[in-house]
Design a protein around this motif. Sequence first.
Motif, PDB file in Angstrom:
ATOM      1  N   ASP A  82       0.724  -1.270  -0.270  1.00 30.19           N
ATOM      2  CA  ASP A  82      -0.085   0.031  -0.125  1.00 30.19           C
ATOM      3  C   ASP A  82       0.718   1.293  -0.289  1.00 30.19           C
ATOM      4  OD1 ASP A  82      -3.091   1.115  -0.170  1.00 30.19           O
ATOM      5  OD2 ASP A  82      -1.683   1.763   2.076  1.00 30.19           O
ATOM      6  N   PRO A  83       0.404   2.244  -0.876  1.00 19.82           N
ATOM      7  CA  PRO A  83       1.389   3.408  -0.924  1.00 19.82           C
ATOM      8  C   PRO A  83       1.726   4.098   0.313  1.00 19.82           C
ATOM      9  CG  PRO A  83       0.222   3.316  -2.519  1.00 19.82           C
ATOM     10  CD  PRO A  83       0.234   2.595  -1.967  1.00 19.82           C
ATOM     11  N   LEU A  84       2.719   4.879   0.776  1.00 25.46           N
ATOM     12  CA  LEU A  84       2.640   5.714   1.852  1.00 25.46           C
ATOM     13  C   LEU A  84       2.487   7.329   1.578  1.00 25.46           C
ATOM     14  CD1 LEU A  84       5.565   4.321   3.784  1.00 25.46           C
ATOM     15  CD2 LEU A  84       3.192   3.853   4.073  1.00 25.46           C
ATOM     16  N   LYS A  85       2.014   7.539   0.283  1.00 29.30           N
ATOM     17  CA  LYS A  85       2.319   8.856  -0.184  1.00 29.30           C
ATOM     18  C   LYS A  85       1.023   8.520  -1.645  1.00 29.30           C
ATOM     19  CE  LYS A  85       4.321  13.021  -0.411  1.00 29.30           C
ATOM     20  NZ  LYS A  85       4.980  13.559   0.218  1.00 29.30           N
ATOM     21  N   ARG A  86       0.156   9.510  -1.954  1.00 30.39           N
ATOM     22  CA  ARG A  86      -0.094   9.496  -3.325  1.00 30.39           C
ATOM     23  C   ARG A  86      -0.666  10.897  -3.619  1.00 30.39           C
ATOM     24  NH1 ARG A  86      -4.562   4.725  -4.064  1.00 30.39           N
ATOM     25  NH2 ARG A  86      -2.462   2.783  -3.733  1.00 30.39           N
ATOM     26  N   ARG A  87       0.342  11.463  -4.599  1.00 34.34           N
ATOM     27  CA  ARG A  87      -0.234  13.010  -4.765  1.00 34.34           C
ATOM     28  C   ARG A  87       0.232  13.313  -6.155  1.00 34.34           C
ATOM     29  NH1 ARG A  87       3.155  18.469  -3.004  1.00 34.34           N
ATOM     30  NH2 ARG A  87       2.159  20.323  -3.779  1.00 34.34           N
ATOM     31  N   PRO A  88      -0.862  13.203  -7.010  1.00 35.95           N
ATOM     32  CA  PRO A  88      -0.445  13.724  -8.813  1.00 35.95           C
ATOM     33  C   PRO A  88       0.167  14.822  -8.850  1.00 35.95           C
ATOM     34  CG  PRO A  88      -2.416  13.881  -8.358  1.00 35.95           C
ATOM     35  CD  PRO A  88      -2.147  13.716  -7.265  1.00 35.95           C
ATOM     36  N   ASP A  89       1.235  14.752  -9.751  1.00 44.97           N
ATOM     37  CA  ASP A  89       1.910  16.341  -9.936  1.00 44.97           C
ATOM     38  C   ASP A  89       0.682  16.809 -11.906  1.00 44.97           C
ATOM     39  OD1 ASP A  89       3.278  17.873 -11.513  1.00 44.97           O
ATOM     40  OD2 ASP A  89       4.951  16.739 -11.905  1.00 44.97           O
ATOM     41  N   ILE A  90       0.210  17.861 -11.628  1.00 45.95           N
ATOM     42  CA  ILE A  90      -0.541  17.712 -12.521  1.00 45.95           C
ATOM     43  C   ILE A  90       0.064  18.953 -13.316  1.00 45.95           C
ATOM     44  CG2 ILE A  90      -2.523  17.096 -10.985  1.00 45.95           C
ATOM     45  CD1 ILE A  90      -3.360  20.242 -10.552  1.00 45.95           C
ATOM     46  N   SER A  91       0.657  19.262 -12.721  1.00 55.81           N
ATOM     47  CA  SER A  91       1.492  20.372 -14.075  1.00 55.81           C
ATOM     48  C   SER A  91       1.371  20.134 -15.697  1.00 55.81           C
ATOM     49  CB  SER A  91       3.055  20.672 -13.514  1.00 55.81           C
ATOM     50  OG  SER A  91       3.826  19.611 -13.878  1.00 55.81           O
ATOM     51  N   LEU A  92       1.795  19.191 -15.715  1.00 56.09           N
ATOM     52  CA  LEU A  92       1.307  18.890 -17.401  1.00 56.09           C
ATOM     53  C   LEU A  92      -0.346  19.399 -17.702  1.00 56.09           C
ATOM     54  CD1 LEU A  92       2.873  18.223 -20.119  1.00 56.09           C
ATOM     55  CD2 LEU A  92       2.023  15.308 -19.306  1.00 56.09           C
ATOM     56  N   ALA A  93      -0.669  18.554 -17.472  1.00 56.35           N
ATOM     57  CA  ALA A  93      -2.532  19.065 -17.219  1.00 56.35           C
ATOM     58  C   ALA A  93      -2.492  20.676 -17.159  1.00 56.35           C
ATOM     59  CB  ALA A  93      -2.956  18.529 -16.302  1.00 56.35           C
ATOM     60  N   LYS A  94      -1.983  21.081 -16.732  1.00 56.84           N
ATOM     61  CA  LYS A  94      -2.469  22.398 -16.368  1.00 56.84           C
ATOM     62  C   LYS A  94      -2.422  23.094 -17.610  1.00 56.84           C
ATOM     63  CE  LYS A  94      -2.003  23.625 -11.749  1.00 56.84           C
ATOM     64  NZ  LYS A  94      -1.593  24.173 -10.065  1.00 56.84           N
ATOM     65  N   LYS A  95      -0.438  22.579 -18.065  1.00 55.26           N
ATOM     66  CA  LYS A  95       0.710  23.500 -19.471  1.00 55.26           C
ATOM     67  C   LYS A  95      -0.836  23.047 -20.484  1.00 55.26           C
ATOM     68  CE  LYS A  95       4.779  23.454 -21.831  1.00 55.26           C
ATOM     69  NZ  LYS A  95       6.114  22.201 -21.389  1.00 55.26           N
ATOM     70  N   VAL A  96      -0.943  21.777 -20.786  1.00 57.15           N
ATOM     71  CA  VAL A  96      -1.077  21.425 -22.029  1.00 57.15           C
ATOM     72  C   VAL A  96      -3.320  21.577 -21.952  1.00 57.15           C
ATOM     73  CG1 VAL A  96      -1.435  18.848 -23.123  1.00 57.15           C
ATOM     74  CG2 VAL A  96       0.474  19.585 -22.323  1.00 57.15           C
ATOM     75  N   LEU A  97      -3.711  20.958 -20.916  1.00 59.98           N
ATOM     76  CA  LEU A  97      -5.322  21.272 -21.318  1.00 59.98           C
ATOM     77  C   LEU A  97      -5.625  22.260 -20.767  1.00 59.98           C
ATOM     78  CD1 LEU A  97      -5.275  17.496 -20.572  1.00 59.98           C
ATOM     79  CD2 LEU A  97      -5.153  17.833 -22.011  1.00 59.98           C
ATOM     80  N   ASP A  98      -4.723  22.869 -19.503  1.00 60.06           N
ATOM     81  CA  ASP A  98      -5.781  25.050 -18.643  1.00 60.06           C
ATOM     82  C   ASP A  98      -6.690  23.796 -18.418  1.00 60.06           C
ATOM     83  OD1 ASP A  98      -5.732  27.003 -18.317  1.00 60.06           O
ATOM     84  OD2 ASP A  98      -7.140  27.675 -20.068  1.00 60.06           O
ATOM     85  N   TRP A  99      -6.446  22.886 -17.741  1.00 55.92           N
ATOM     86  CA  TRP A  99      -6.853  22.037 -16.624  1.00 55.92           C
ATOM     87  C   TRP A  99      -6.757  22.171 -14.750  1.00 55.92           C
ATOM     88  CZ3 TRP A  99      -6.086  17.935 -13.099  1.00 55.92           C
ATOM     89  CH2 TRP A  99      -7.168  17.590 -12.557  1.00 55.92           C
ATOM     90  N   GLU A 100      -7.453  22.293 -14.381  1.00 51.53           N
ATOM     91  CA  GLU A 100      -6.641  22.062 -12.682  1.00 51.53           C
ATOM     92  C   GLU A 100      -7.875  21.962 -11.902  1.00 51.53           C
ATOM     93  OE1 GLU A 100      -4.948  25.506 -10.378  1.00 51.53           O
ATOM     94  OE2 GLU A 100      -5.827  26.404 -12.090  1.00 51.53           O
ATOM     95  N   PRO A 101      -7.996  21.319 -10.766  1.00 53.38           N
ATOM     96  CA  PRO A 101      -9.266  20.966 -10.226  1.00 53.38           C
ATOM     97  C   PRO A 101     -10.106  22.422  -9.470  1.00 53.38           C
ATOM     98  CG  PRO A 101      -7.589  20.061  -9.161  1.00 53.38           C
ATOM     99  CD  PRO A 101      -6.444  20.304 -10.132  1.00 53.38           C
ATOM    100  N   LYS A 102     -11.242  22.248  -9.803  1.00 55.59           N
ATOM    101  CA  LYS A 102     -11.596  23.914  -9.358  1.00 55.59           C
ATOM    102  C   LYS A 102     -12.775  23.260  -7.819  1.00 55.59           C
ATOM    103  CE  LYS A 102     -11.086  26.386 -12.951  1.00 55.59           C
ATOM    104  NZ  LYS A 102      -9.892  25.529 -13.436  1.00 55.59           N
TER     105      LYS A 102
END
Length: 138
Positions: A82-102
Amino acid sequence: AFMGQALRGEDITVFGDGSQTRSFCYVDDQVEGIYRLLLSDYSDPVNIGNPNEITIGDFAEEIIALTGTDQKVVYQDLPQDDPLKRRPDISLAKKVLDWEPKVGREEGMRITFEYFKSLSQEELNKRDHKDFTKHIRR
């Protein structure tokens, strides 16, 4: 799972010591990110998620506070691998998709809680809510 346990009057089960972290992305945000990726010309993997992480122990306490119940948090052995840490790096989604959670975790939890409160005791006891997201669309 935590919310269902709280509303059924069960103690909240945390695997491990509660220090492992997770991030939670509201389904509407997740779908929007995937949709933008689908419509884009980008063909490599992109992390779609919410980078705001919280310990599982703190999350369990948030659920208890939100539901107004008085359950205890019960700790059990952490499953192997079981992973001890889960945190996505969304920098690519911000750059390529102009997306981040609202939708923040607190708002998403509140909406989800309202859904769970609307269930009958029979539905709540099923413990299987794979399709609950269709009921909580805004």
